[in-house]
Scaffold this active site. Structure first.
Site, PDB file in Angstrom:
ATOM      1  N   SER A  97       0.798  -1.220   0.000  1.00 33.56           N
ATOM      2  CA  SER A  97       0.000   0.000   0.000  1.00 33.56           C
ATOM      3  C   SER A  97       0.838   1.281   0.000  1.00 33.56           C
ATOM      4  O   SER A  97       1.571   1.534  -0.927  1.00 33.56           O
ATOM      5  CB  SER A  97      -0.965  -0.050   1.187  1.00 33.56           C
ATOM      6  N   ASP A 117      -1.597   1.559  -3.595  1.00 33.53           N
ATOM      7  CA  ASP A 117      -2.368   0.460  -4.203  1.00 33.53           C
ATOM      8  C   ASP A 117      -3.793   0.896  -4.548  1.00 33.53           C
ATOM      9  O   ASP A 117      -4.657   0.075  -4.815  1.00 33.53           O
ATOM     10  CB  ASP A 117      -2.368  -0.782  -3.308  1.00 33.53           C
ATOM     11  N   ASP A 142      -6.345   2.270  -2.846  1.00 31.13           N
ATOM     12  CA  ASP A 142      -7.559   2.047  -2.045  1.00 31.13           C
ATOM     13  C   ASP A 142      -7.868   3.220  -1.113  1.00 31.13           C
ATOM     14  O   ASP A 142      -8.768   3.137  -0.280  1.00 31.13           O
ATOM     15  CB  ASP A 142      -7.519   0.711  -1.274  1.00 31.13           C
ATOM     16  N   GLU A 184     -12.462   6.425   6.752  1.00 30.49           N
ATOM     17  CA  GLU A 184     -11.469   6.849   7.728  1.00 30.49           C
ATOM     18  C   GLU A 184     -10.981   8.222   7.270  1.00 30.49           C
ATOM     19  O   GLU A 184     -11.018   8.536   6.076  1.00 30.49           O
ATOM     20  CB  GLU A 184     -10.302   5.869   7.768  1.00 30.49           C
ATOM     21  N   ALA A 185     -10.487   9.017   8.213  1.00 26.82           N
ATOM     22  CA  ALA A 185      -9.986  10.348   7.870  1.00 26.82           C
ATOM     23  C   ALA A 185      -8.899  10.263   6.790  1.00 26.82           C
ATOM     24  O   ALA A 185      -8.760  11.156   5.960  1.00 26.82           O
ATOM     25  CB  ALA A 185      -9.457  11.041   9.115  1.00 26.82           C
ATOM     26  N   ARG A 208      -4.164   5.768  22.075  1.00 21.55           N
ATOM     27  CA  ARG A 208      -4.388   4.337  21.780  1.00 21.55           C
ATOM     28  C   ARG A 208      -3.056   3.690  21.396  1.00 21.55           C
ATOM     29  O   ARG A 208      -2.204   4.335  20.774  1.00 21.55           O
ATOM     30  CB  ARG A 208      -5.416   4.148  20.663  1.00 21.55           C
ATOM     31  N   SER A 214      -0.449   1.637  19.245  1.00 18.22           N
ATOM     32  CA  SER A 214      -0.313   1.352  17.822  1.00 18.22           C
ATOM     33  C   SER A 214      -0.574  -0.130  17.579  1.00 18.22           C
ATOM     34  O   SER A 214      -0.281  -0.962  18.436  1.00 18.22           O
ATOM     35  CB  SER A 214       1.110   1.696  17.371  1.00 18.22           C
ATOM     36  N   GLY A 215      -1.075  -0.458  16.404  1.00 18.25           N
ATOM     37  CA  GLY A 215      -1.299  -1.877  16.077  1.00 18.25           C
ATOM     38  C   GLY A 215      -0.025  -2.560  15.632  1.00 18.25           C
ATOM     39  O   GLY A 215       0.050  -3.779  15.551  1.00 18.25           O
ATOM     40  N   ARG A 253      -0.225   6.238  20.211  1.00 16.86           N
ATOM     41  CA  ARG A 253      -0.635   7.342  19.332  1.00 16.86           C
ATOM     42  C   ARG A 253      -1.559   8.289  20.101  1.00 16.86           C
ATOM     43  O   ARG A 253      -2.438   7.839  20.835  1.00 16.86           O
ATOM     44  CB  ARG A 253      -1.337   6.802  18.093  1.00 16.86           C
TER      45      ARG A 253
END
EC number: 5.4.2.3
Length: 541
Positions: A64, A278, A280, A370-371, A497, A499-500, A506
């Site tokens: 991406s 990509d 999206d 999403e923003a 939150r 980060s994943g 973040r």
């Protein structure tokens, strides 16, 4: 299963010692040279998934908006949606298995997921334009073949195009033809029908400059250009012929840095947009006559689409329930505008496309963005059937015409996943039909100034959140501290939150002025640093 063949092929795609990777929202993503074994094993997994659900499964080789030297892979489920969460777990197990355990883990997955080994398997493969993608997709094919799966390699496609193909295939063509031509024809036909209705259709050609992030979007838009009506003049920049993928360009760069991409000259009040690598995600932007840069992000895209759909639904006179789904990152002004001015219900969910998509499925019409510019609109089966029926049979002219516009919107929107090409055409059609300039669209509401920061911590798991990530449950005292800080500023809010993907926390803050948003973000980052085990020097303002 041919154990000898599996052993032989697996040895050709060895796992680097000590490497462990996690399948997340974006699938697997890391440096391209570390992914060969992952690709082979995801080929294996796709075959197992296909047998388990007796449907075609998709695999996309892409990273991406990441730098060109990275790559990644994600699986696509039967209706074009993201891989089921229970299988994300299997993907991680298979990816991190040592060579000699591979057979055992495959057998375990087959037992746990009730995989019928005797069923046929079919996999669709697509890839982006990264230098490493072709070789890596060959490794995927090795994995599919070793377990006796059938495959169709679409080669270079945008991620949403592959999602689309998988959905077409598994709906026996109800969603469309599973070919690139089918995709171009369906979208351009719906778009052309919509543009016909626009007040200024004959006179002015509508110009749009597109930054393609030096990625796959440029190739596919060029292929699609002959299908567009002549009113639409698109100009492609950063088409991948000269520069590196995503380097100083693309939707992510523009959104994060709040400035135009390199390689695109903007004149005042020209409409411009950027795809990501990509294709999206999409964001729009323009420069005003004073040279000031204006970003139109996913929140404002969702708002424009919601205004348009709400008007049409009112004209059609059906009691169809519409809602907008956002994450905590959505600008407070957009939420306020949707709820108070438009009177459209807004729902907040955890960050990650799968959460938004899932929530949007609960409504007749669910708009989610999403923003960062990734989003789409979902129509329930019942709503779609009703709209198509009204477009054919409704006696009242105004109602029938409105239903026809809705029907074309349904065909223009890629409901499987956020799709920059489809979203761009939806936006262009709405602007044309409503006779709006980019400035008028931007002026719907003014974004509250905001700031994103991150703080390095020893272990991101010390932070646990609730209420769609808007409140911290642990560590103790952190949420109380944030609440007290937020009280100091007008129109303010802040949340933290984990980060994943990395050991950082973040932080998002917004307030009535940029100065206040910056101050609030900094104060919250200090609180995180002190209460959640910050690493290194404390954050500086």
């Amino acid at each position: 299963m041919d154990t000898e063949a599996l052993k032989k092929y697996s040895a050709l795609h060895p796992k680097p010692a000590g490497l462990t990777l996690q399948y997340g929202t974006a699938g697997f993503r890391t440096k391209a040279e570390q992914l060969d074994h992952i690709m082979f094993r995801m080929g294996l997994l796709a075959v197992l998934r296909s047998k388990a659900v007796a449907s075609t499964i998709g695999i996309v080789v892409t990273a991406s908006h990441n730098p060109e030297e990275d790559n990644g892979v994600k699986l696509v489920d039967p209706l074009g949606e993201m891989l089921h969460p229970s299988w994300e777990e299997y993907a991680t197990q298979l990816a991190n298995a040592e060579e000699q355990e591979l057979q055992k883990i495959i057998t375990e997955i087959c037992q746990k997921a009730a995989v019928n080994q005797h069923k046929d398997a079919s996999v669709f493969i697509g890839r982006d334009t990264r230098p490493s993608s072709e070789k890596l997709s060959q490794s995927v094919i090795d994995g599919i073949s070793v377990l006796g799966g059938q495959y169709h390699d679409y080669g270079l496609v945008t991620t949403p195009q592959l999602h689309y193909m998988v959905c077409c295939q598994n709906t026996q063509g109800q969603y469309g033809k599973a070919t690139l031509e089918g995709y171009y024809e369906k979208l351009s036909k719906a778009f052309t029908e919509l543009i016909k209705q626009s007040p200024s259709s004959g006179e002015s050609q509508r110009h749009l400059k597109i930054d393609c992030a030096n990625g796959i979007g440029a190739l596919k838009l060029s292929e699609m250009q002959p299908y567009f009506p002549k009113e639409v003049q698109i100009h492609l920049y950063n088409d991948g012929t000269k520069e590196k993928l995503n380097h100083l360009c693309g939707a992510d760069f523009v959104k994060v840095h709040q400035k135009p991409p390199r390689g695109l000259d903007m004149k005042p009040n020209e409409r411009c947009c950027s795809f990501d690598g990509d294709a999206d995600r999409i964001v729009y932007y323009y420069k005003d006559t004073t040279g000031h840069f204006h970003l139109i992000d996913g929140d404002k895209i969702a708002t424009l689409i919601s205004i348009f759909l709400k008007e049409l639904l009112a004209k059609v006179g059906q009691t169809l329930k519409m809602a907008v789904v956002q994450t905590a990152y959505a600008n407070g002004s957009s939420t306020r505008y949707l709820e108070e001015t438009l009177k459209v219900p807004v729902h907040c969910v955890k960050t990650g496309v799968k959460h938004l998509h899932h929530k949007a499925q609960e409504f007749d019409v669910g708009v989610y963005f999403e923003a960062n510019g990734h989003g789409t609109v979902l129509f329930s089966k019942a709503a779609e059937t009703k709209i198509r029926q009204l477009a054919k049979e409704e006696k009242d002219d105004e109602k029938r015409e409105a239903a026809k516009v809705l029907e074309n919107m349904i065909d223009l929107i890629n409901q499987t996943v956020g799709d920059a090409v489809s979203d761009m055409l939806v936006i262009e059609a709405i602007l044309a039909l409503k006779g709006l300039t980019v400035q008028q669209w931007d002026a719907l509401y003014t974004d509250l100034p905001n700031r994103l920061l991150k703080v390095q911590v020893a272990d991101r798991r010390v932070i646990d959140t609730t209420d769609a990530e808007r409140r911290a449950v642990t560590p103790e005292g952190l949420q109380e501290k944030i609440d007290a800080l937020v009280k100091k500023y007008k129109l303010s809010r802040a949340f933290v939150r984990p980060s994943g993907t990395e050991d950082v926390v973040r932080i998002y803050a917004e307030a009535d002025t940029q100065e206040h948003a910056d101050a609030l973000a900094h104060e919250v980052s200090l609180a995180v640093y002190h209460l959640a085990g910050g690493k290194g020097a404390p954050p500086q303002p």
